[in-house]
Design an enzyme around this catalytic site. Structure first.
Site, mmCIF file in Angstrom:
data_model
loop_
_atom_site.group_PDB
_atom_site.id
_atom_site.type_symbol
_atom_site.label_atom_id
_atom_site.label_comp_id
_atom_site.label_asym_id
_atom_site.label_seq_id
_atom_site.Cartn_x
_atom_site.Cartn_y
_atom_site.Cartn_z
ATOM 1 N N ASP A 82 0.908 -1.286 -0.046
ATOM 2 C CA ASP A 82 -0.171 -0.033 0.065
ATOM 3 C C ASP A 82 0.760 1.277 0.116
ATOM 4 O O ASP A 82 2.006 1.248 0.685
ATOM 5 C CB ASP A 82 -0.960 -0.064 1.263
ATOM 6 C CG ASP A 82 -1.850 1.074 1.203
ATOM 7 O OD1 ASP A 82 -2.432 1.346 0.361
ATOM 8 O OD2 ASP A 82 -2.313 1.207 2.529
ATOM 9 N N HIS A 180 -7.210 9.670 4.647
ATOM 10 C CA HIS A 180 -6.875 9.044 5.480
ATOM 11 C C HIS A 180 -7.036 9.278 7.137
ATOM 12 O O HIS A 180 -6.837 10.480 7.122
ATOM 13 C CB HIS A 180 -5.475 8.442 5.182
ATOM 14 C CG HIS A 180 -4.959 7.840 3.938
ATOM 15 N ND1 HIS A 180 -4.488 8.621 2.842
ATOM 16 C CD2 HIS A 180 -5.522 6.642 3.461
ATOM 17 C CE1 HIS A 180 -4.422 8.027 1.683
ATOM 18 N NE2 HIS A 180 -4.985 6.834 2.029
ATOM 19 N N GLY A 181 -7.052 8.354 7.977
ATOM 20 C CA GLY A 181 -7.268 8.890 9.462
ATOM 21 C C GLY A 181 -8.590 9.066 9.853
ATOM 22 O O GLY A 181 -9.676 8.685 9.256
ATOM 23 N N HIS A 208 -9.588 5.112 -1.183
ATOM 24 C CA HIS A 208 -8.872 5.354 -0.061
ATOM 25 C C HIS A 208 -9.590 5.873 1.060
ATOM 26 O O HIS A 208 -10.504 6.590 0.848
ATOM 27 C CB HIS A 208 -7.540 5.794 -0.282
ATOM 28 C CG HIS A 208 -6.564 4.896 -1.051
ATOM 29 N ND1 HIS A 208 -5.286 4.483 -0.432
ATOM 30 C CD2 HIS A 208 -6.642 4.520 -2.261
ATOM 31 C CE1 HIS A 208 -4.762 3.759 -1.237
ATOM 32 N NE2 HIS A 208 -5.516 3.553 -2.527
ATOM 33 N N GLY A 209 -9.167 5.726 2.470
ATOM 34 C CA GLY A 209 -9.743 6.642 3.421
ATOM 35 C C GLY A 209 -11.140 6.285 3.577
ATOM 36 O O GLY A 209 -11.806 7.147 4.129
ATOM 37 N N THR A 233 -7.866 2.781 9.607
ATOM 38 C CA THR A 233 -8.023 3.470 10.906
ATOM 39 C C THR A 233 -9.329 2.672 11.859
ATOM 40 O O THR A 233 -9.103 2.508 12.971
ATOM 41 C CB THR A 233 -8.305 4.856 10.768
ATOM 42 O OG1 THR A 233 -7.203 5.284 10.153
ATOM 43 C CG2 THR A 233 -8.482 5.628 11.994
#
Ligand code: 13P
Length: 284
Positions: A82, A180-181, A208-209, A233
């Site tokens: 990734d 992300h996160g 993503h994310g 996450t």
């Protein structure tokens, strides 16, 4: 079964309008919990490892547990690199047995992103390895990659079409409003942009994310062409919380089997839920 590339997996997802979840793992326990959930749901699964995770856990160890898991569970399993920005590191992973990689040159200018991605595609082809690239820039924090809100760049559909044609990538990570996160506010996905990209680009699209994105939004994105959903996450938080809770309740205990088992159990529950959201159950 051996570990496989994500190419056929994602083409099947595209054809049948579901997404394969990609779960970021960090060690044997998180790997086992993801696989337990995928096996229970009879879902294909992508095991995602960032360069940081590989540095932490060891390339040879990760390949070995992925191969063991694929054989033991007999479900389609891809071990995926990734967000890799280094061609050398990526080649090392391929030589060690990875069949799926993401070259992330989205921080470079467009022309360099093309050049770097092309080099990776040429190399990966020789080893039957599938390649994902990113166009636009997904915000947030992943490993030591930090993209602030003002550096986020949503994917331009026309540029995406050109990028895929020139580079020959197998799948494309697009920026449509996720990060992300942990989100401060509920993320608003640009579904109109997704529709346009999906109509123009014929390779599977990657989100993503996905942690913290409401289930209904993920489902809608899958309906509109997302074939791979990345989740990190939302696995890390409950895993860590379960260990914290265990020690609050059992301050004297020090047996890893005691504190890691409840963490594995909650992680598996998230995996099962995400598989339902992606619609990948019974596709193995
Ligand atoms: P989250 O941490 O937001 O789930 O993002 C995961 C991801 O996109 C990995 O590449």
């Amino acid at each position: 079964m051996d570990i496989i590339s994500t190419k056929e997996m994602l083409l099947d997802a595209k054809k049948n309008k579901y997404a394969v979840p990609a779960f970021n793992i960090h060690n044997l326990e998180t790997f086992q919990a993801v696989l337990d959930g995928a096996w229970e749901m009879k879902s294909p699964v992508i095991i995602a490892t960032t360069p940081g995770t590989i540095d932490y856990a060891g390339l040879d160890y990760l390949v070995a547990i992925a191969k063991t898991g694929a054989k033991r569970y007999n479900i389609p399993l891809a071990l995926h690199l990734d967000h890799c920005g280094s061609i050398d590191f990526l080649q090392e992973c391929i030589m060690a047995g990875y069949k799926s990689v993401m070259i992330d040159a989205s921080l470079e200018g467009y022309d360099d992103n093309i050049k770097i991605t092309q080099r990776v595609v040429n190399f990966a082809r020789e080893y039957n390895v599938s390649v994902e690239a990113e166009l636009g820039r997904v915000g947030g924090v992943e490993d030591d990659r930090k993209i602030s809100e003002r550096d986020v760049l949503l994917t331009d559909p026309d540029v995406a079409l050109e990028f895929v044609k020139i580079t020959g990538v197998d799948s494309l990570a697009i920026a449509i409003g996720t990060a992300h996160g942990v989100y401060k506010d509920e993320p608003k996905l640009d579904f109109e942009r997704l529709d346009i990209i999906n109509n123009l680009v014929d390779v599977p699209l990657v989100l993503h994310g996905a942690s913290g994105v409401p289930d209904e939004s993920v489902k809608k994105a899958v309906k509109k062409g997302i074939c791979k959903v990345n989740i990190a996450t939302e696995l890390k938080i409950p895993f860590g919380n379960a260990i914290r809770r265990f020690f609050d309740e059992n301050p004297e205990d020090n047996d890893p089997r005691h504190y890691l088992t409840p963490a594995k159990n909650v992680l598996k529950e998230v995996v099962v839920k995400k598989i339902q959201v992606c619609g990948s159950a019974n596709r193995a």
